[in-house]
Scaffold this motif. Structure first.
Motif: not given
Lengths: 472, 574
Positions: B169-185, B214-219
């Motif tokens: 479950l945590h890793k699932f959230g981390d995908i969205f974290f990585l996507i948001s980082i890529l969007l930032m880049v 980011l709200l997905i990994p946060i929540s």
């Protein structure tokens, strides 16, 4: 220059070693393991010498390809003038020597009956691969590309009669080689030049370039195991001895990747750009396909690693066809880290098959690092390569990069699950059978390299970055 | 900051060596090292300035991690108010749990190793100056929390499965974290923690998209509604780990990321309002779900969900200072409560079911008094000005908060009554084992309560306008509320006691149909999505691709299709 002599040492030492092993008596060898010792020494020295190549000062001053024609004119081997080095080939040569060394360490434990044949063939393969990585001549490139099939075919059958597997492997790769041969002959007939660097400046019409691109791509794709051309890989990995699997995934697949970089991106940049969407799509399918298949076949460990390799190869190809130096350097990094990681995974597969789980629990932390690299966890080397590739292609190939992310998520379900099922869970008492320290050395070294590359990757990336810029 | 990080790594290495060489002295030494880390973290208190959360900071550069598009990403340690606060709490609670585990567990060396490594990765996450380091720390937090939840994998087969599901479950959230980082880049060109100007793509503010991702990994990390069950399942971890991770640190990682991103992005108010209502909803639902559970630790888990929801909602309203201070108090008091639960279950030989307890106040007097103290601290009845000053925003918001608070009082009273009062349901065997001999447990709990009180005093002494007239009035109001609740509960208790005579099991509190539906939704996510659907997909896949022959067929078809497209494309472009 030092590096001229180093290159010739690296190319010739394995051949001389193979020659020496040829004269070892068969009966004596079975008792004393002489051939294994010779092979270990030879490949070890080759690896140490290949590390010296990194200290070549001239290369860091953005000199692209150094031709050794003048320097080595007095040297006895006239073919030396066709060999040259750049950053990427230095990386691959040291990778080849390292992987061969590791494979000999495993082979020392694994190969029992045909020790001598194994040593000779692997040394031959090492020499051929180093020649392939350092050549600047398209004919020599093709010759090595074709020639490494033959020792590999016999290595696969070393541990018994694996004729069927070897056949599948040989036929698939032979078809690929024929395609590449057609491409090479067509290139030479068009240009009359065999040097890769001068081919890069040659102008092809769009029709010629398209035909060249497709033939060469199919030829290389068989060896790289890009999605529809990967059918030989899983079966071959499953039935081959572990030391052969290590070379297969560590060096053999990288030959194809190197070919993509040198022949397609270097010689046909415009056509490659034209087809980059198609190829990225193919590789993205391969990334997902490999991950899902690994999930389904997770009870056979070696097959699992083979499918995971297909998944990671997809990432590498996407990086190569991203057409910016960030992506290419990320792909090169990913190649190195994939070689090392899958090498470690194969050793683990061998250890798990041979020894009981209870006796190797003390090494479980070190194994865990290698598994984590397999699922590209941060602070391991796979993560760095993947992150560079992702950040270079996220804008242009968004869908492919999301496929990579999904595959990374799926990798939890096979590799991490595999580790969990093997090392965690209810404790069962079995009689102890201690693992030899000899095998734990390569595993520890590989885990160390993975962490080292994962944390302090910056200098290495700068090294590959310089080379990648020259290909564009 | 760097010193504390190195100390926690050192403690982990020492305890690992202690286990490997089987020398208990080294493990004790590692606990001492972690205490040195905790004490030295107090020096960070001078960085805390509540009127300036993250604008001014000091940065210790350690090494270059990567360079992307010519921009060098540095690993280092950034110290500002937010990270200093989080570091203090992490280091201190890590030291406390290390001490507690000595009394609680028989072989604690491995636990201390994991615990210190977790603390180190938390520090890495908190002290990041860019989002890549945040991501690395975030992933390491996930990994070590998995290892801690997985700690008892050798006792039951299902423990490992549950821990793995939490990890997935945590890793699932981390995908969205990585996507948001890529969007930032790609769009913002950088992922340093600095203020970004708003950037629009196709009329949508890119900050909002990144924030929503980011709200997905946060929540997930903060166990909000829809993802609450992982916190409940994670209670198979050893109690010290629960006290450290699931009360204070891993759930607060979400809060930290939320405040960080909210401070550097200009967010639209709409998103904030939606997020706030979601978090408030979680806090009420979590409080209701707490009534369902009989397992003491699971009650505490749901109450953590509820309180974290409140904190996140307060952040959404923009009241960051209150939120972080409330978090500090909550971390200490919830940790103390977990210690109390640990004491109880330790005394009862690992029994955590409320139904099998009762009337323990005479048998375990020390534990009883400690539990009452920490419950009062948790409920904010012993002065907790922050708790009430959260209410000053709008009417709807403060009503919801009051509902959550009242529910919290009820479920805590339920726990206290059923464990320490009423009739005893202990079986003979566990009554024989009943003891509270391990004084280390009680001592460490008392120390933690003392630390809690000190934190409260420190916050009270802050030169800030947190203590207002309104808040004092509301504090008095909540005390009155508490007393009322106690009386109501006592009157309810009589009825329940009658019922208890009839059956050994406690009555299940009747839920309304809506709550039942929500519960079933939660259970659906918990059971179906993660196991059944996955198993079914695998089954279907197996049926399709049983052997390599059919695989070969599939491949031939696929390959032909691909080749056809390639050839088509080629001729189209000739």
């Amino acid at each position: 220059m030092i590096s001229n002599n180093i290159l010739s040492i690296i190319l010739l030492a394995p051949l001389l070693g193979a020659l020496a092993i040829l004269f070892i008596d068969n009966k004596l060898d079975e008792q004393n393991k002489n051939s294994s010792y010779v092979a270990l020494w030879v490949s070890g020295t080759a690896f140490l010498f290949s590390l010296f190549l990194f200290y070549d000062q001239d290369l860091s001053s953005s000199l692209y390809m150094r031709n050794y024609a003048e320097n080595l004119a007095d040297f006895a081997f006239s073919f030396n003038k066709y060999f040259s080095l750049n950053h990427i080939s230095i990386i691959f040569i040291s990778l080849t020597t390292f992987i061969t060394f590791i494979s000999f360490i495993v082979g020392y434990d694994e190969i029992v009956t045909k020790r001598k044949v194994f040593s000779i063939l692997v040394l031959l393969l090492e020499s051929l691969c180093c020649a392939l990585f350092s050549t600047s001549n398209i004919v020599i490139f093709y010759a090595c590309f074709e020639a490494i099939l033959i020792p590999m075919y016999f290595i696969l059958g070393v541990n018994g009669d694996n004729f069927k597997v070897g056949r599948k492997f040989f036929i698939c790769l032979l078809i690929g080689s024929i395609f590449l041969l057609a491409g090479v002959i067509y290139t030479i007939s068009l240009t009359g030049v065999t040097n890769i660097n001068s081919l890069a400046n040659f102008y092809f019409s769009s029709k010629q370039a398209s035909i060249l691109f497709i033939t060469m791509f199919v030829g290389l794709a068989f060896k790289t195991a890009i999605f529809p051309f990967h059918i030989w890989l899983p079966d071959t990995h499953t039935l081959a001895p572990t030391s052969a699997s290590i070379i297969l995934s560590g060096v053999f697949l990288k030959v194809g990747c190197y070919g993509l970089l040198v022949l397609l991106i270097n010689i046909l940049p415009k056509t490659s750009l034209l087809y980059s969407q198609t190829i990225c799509g193919l590789s993205a399918i391969g990334v997902i396909y490999g991950a899902v298949m690994a999930c389904l076949k997770k009870y056979e460990f070696k097959r699992l690693i083979a499918y995971a390799s297909i998944s990671h190869i997809g990432i590498i190809v996407i990086g190569i066809f991203s057409f910016n130096s960030l992506g290419i350097s990320g792909a090169v990094f990913q190649m190195v880290s994939h070689s090392i990681t899958s090498c470690g995974l194969f050793i683990i597969a061998y250890i798990l098959k041979k020894y009981k789980v209870e006796s190797i629990k003390r090494y479980s932390m070190i194994f865990f690092i290698i598994f984590l690299s397999g699922v590209s966890f941060p602070l391991t080397s796979n993560f760095i390569g993947e992150f560079y590739v992702l950040s270079s292609v996220f804008y242009t190939h968004t869908l492919s990069s999301i496929c990579i992310l999904i595959a990374e998520f799926i990798s939890m379900f096979y590799l991490f699950e595999k580790f969990r099922k093997t090392f965690f869970g209810l404790q069962t008492r079995v009689e102890k059978m201690t693992m030899s320290y000899f095998l734990s050395i390569p595993v520890c070294v590989i885990a160390g390299i993975i962490i080292l590359l994962g944390v302090f990757s910056h200098k290495f990336m700068l090294y590959t970055f310089q080379a990648a810029q020259n290909y564009l | 900051m760097l010193i504390i990080f190195v100390l926690s790594i050192l403690a982990a290495i020492i305890s690992f060596l202690g286990k490997y060489l089987s020398k208990p002295v080294l493990v004790k030494l590692s606990i001492l090292v972690s205490w040195i880390g905790a004490v030295s973290s107090l020096s960070l208190l001078r960085y805390i300035n509540l009127s300036d959360l993250c604008a001014t900071y000091t940065f210790v550069d350690v090494f270059n991690f990567a360079s992307i598009y010519g921009q060098v990403i540095r690993f280092g340690f950034r110290t500002d108010t937010l990270s200093a606060l989080w570091t203090c709490i992490t280091a201190i609670l890590c030291a406390f749990t290390n001490l507690y585990s000595v009394g609680y567990m028989q072989s604690y060396a491995k636990f201390i190793t994991y615990n210190n490594l977790f603390s180190a990765s938390m520090l890495l996450f908190v002290s990041a100056n860019n989002f890549l380091q945040s991501y690395v720390g975030w992933e390491l937090i996930t990994l070590f929390s998995y290892l801690l939840i997985n700690y008892y994998h050798y006792l039951k087969e299902e423990n490992g499965d549950i821990a793995f599901r939490v990890f997935i479950l945590h890793k699932f959230g981390d995908i969205f974290f990585l996507i948001s980082i890529l969007l930032m880049v790609v769009y913002l060109g950088s992922f340093e923690l600095k203020h970004f100007n708003s950037f629009h793509v196709y009329g949508i503010n890119i900050h909002d998209i990144i924030f929503m991702l980011l709200l997905i990994p946060i929540s997930i990390k903060s166990a909000q509604f829809g993802f609450m069950h992982w916190l409940k399942n994670a209670m198979i971890a050893p109690t010290p780990a629960s006290a450290f991770l699931h009360a204070a640190t891993i759930v607060s990682a979400g809060i930290y990321l939320f405040i960080r991103t909210a401070l550097i992005f200009d967010l639209s108010n709409t998103i904030k309002m939606y997020a706030a209502s979601y978090f408030i909803f979680t806090s009420i639902i979590g409080a209701i779900f707490a009534f369902k559970e009989y397992d003491l630790k699971k009650v505490l888990a749901y109450s953590t969900c509820s309180k974290i929801g409140l904190i996140l909602a307060t952040c959404c309203v923009g009241n960051y200072v209150t939120a972080i201070l409330f978090f500090a108090i909550h971390a200490f008091s919830k940790c103390a409560l977990f210690f109390c639960v640990g004491n109880i279950s330790h005394a009862l030989s690992n029994e955590r079911d409320m139904r099998k307890m009762g009337g323990l106040s005479e048998d375990l007097p020390k534990t009883y008094s400690v539990t009452i103290l920490s419950t009062l601290l948790f409920l904010g009845i012993i002065p907790n000005v922050i708790d009430t000053s959260m209410h000053n925003s709008n009417l709807c918001f403060s009503t919801a908060i009051y509902i959550a608070e009242i529910l919290a009082i009820f479920y805590m009273l339920r726990v206290v009554y059923f464990v320490f009062h009423g009739e005893s349901h202990l079986d003979e065997k566990s009554r024989g084992y009943l003891n509270e001999k391990s004084s280390l447990l009680i001592v460490s709990t008392i120390l933690l309560i003392l630390a809690n009180v000190i934190v409260r005093i420190l916050i009270f002494m802050q030169p800030n306008n947190i203590v207002t007239k309104e808040s004092v009035i509301q504090y008095i109001f909540s005390v009155v509320l508490f007393i009322c609740c106690v009386f109501i509960y006592k009157s309810l208790k009589i009825d329940i006691a009658k019922y208890v005579h009839l059956s050994v099991h406690l009555p299940q509190i009747e839920f309304s149909s809506l709550t039942k539906k929500l519960l079933s939704f939660q259970q659906f996510i918990e059971n179906d999505v993660y196991s059944k659907v996955y198993v079914k997909i695998v089954q279907i896949g197996r049926k399709l691709v049983v052997q390599s022959d059919s695989e070969f067929l599939c491949l031939l078809v696929g390959g032909l299709l691909v080749l056809l497209t390639v050839i088509n494309l080629a001729y189209g472009r000739l």
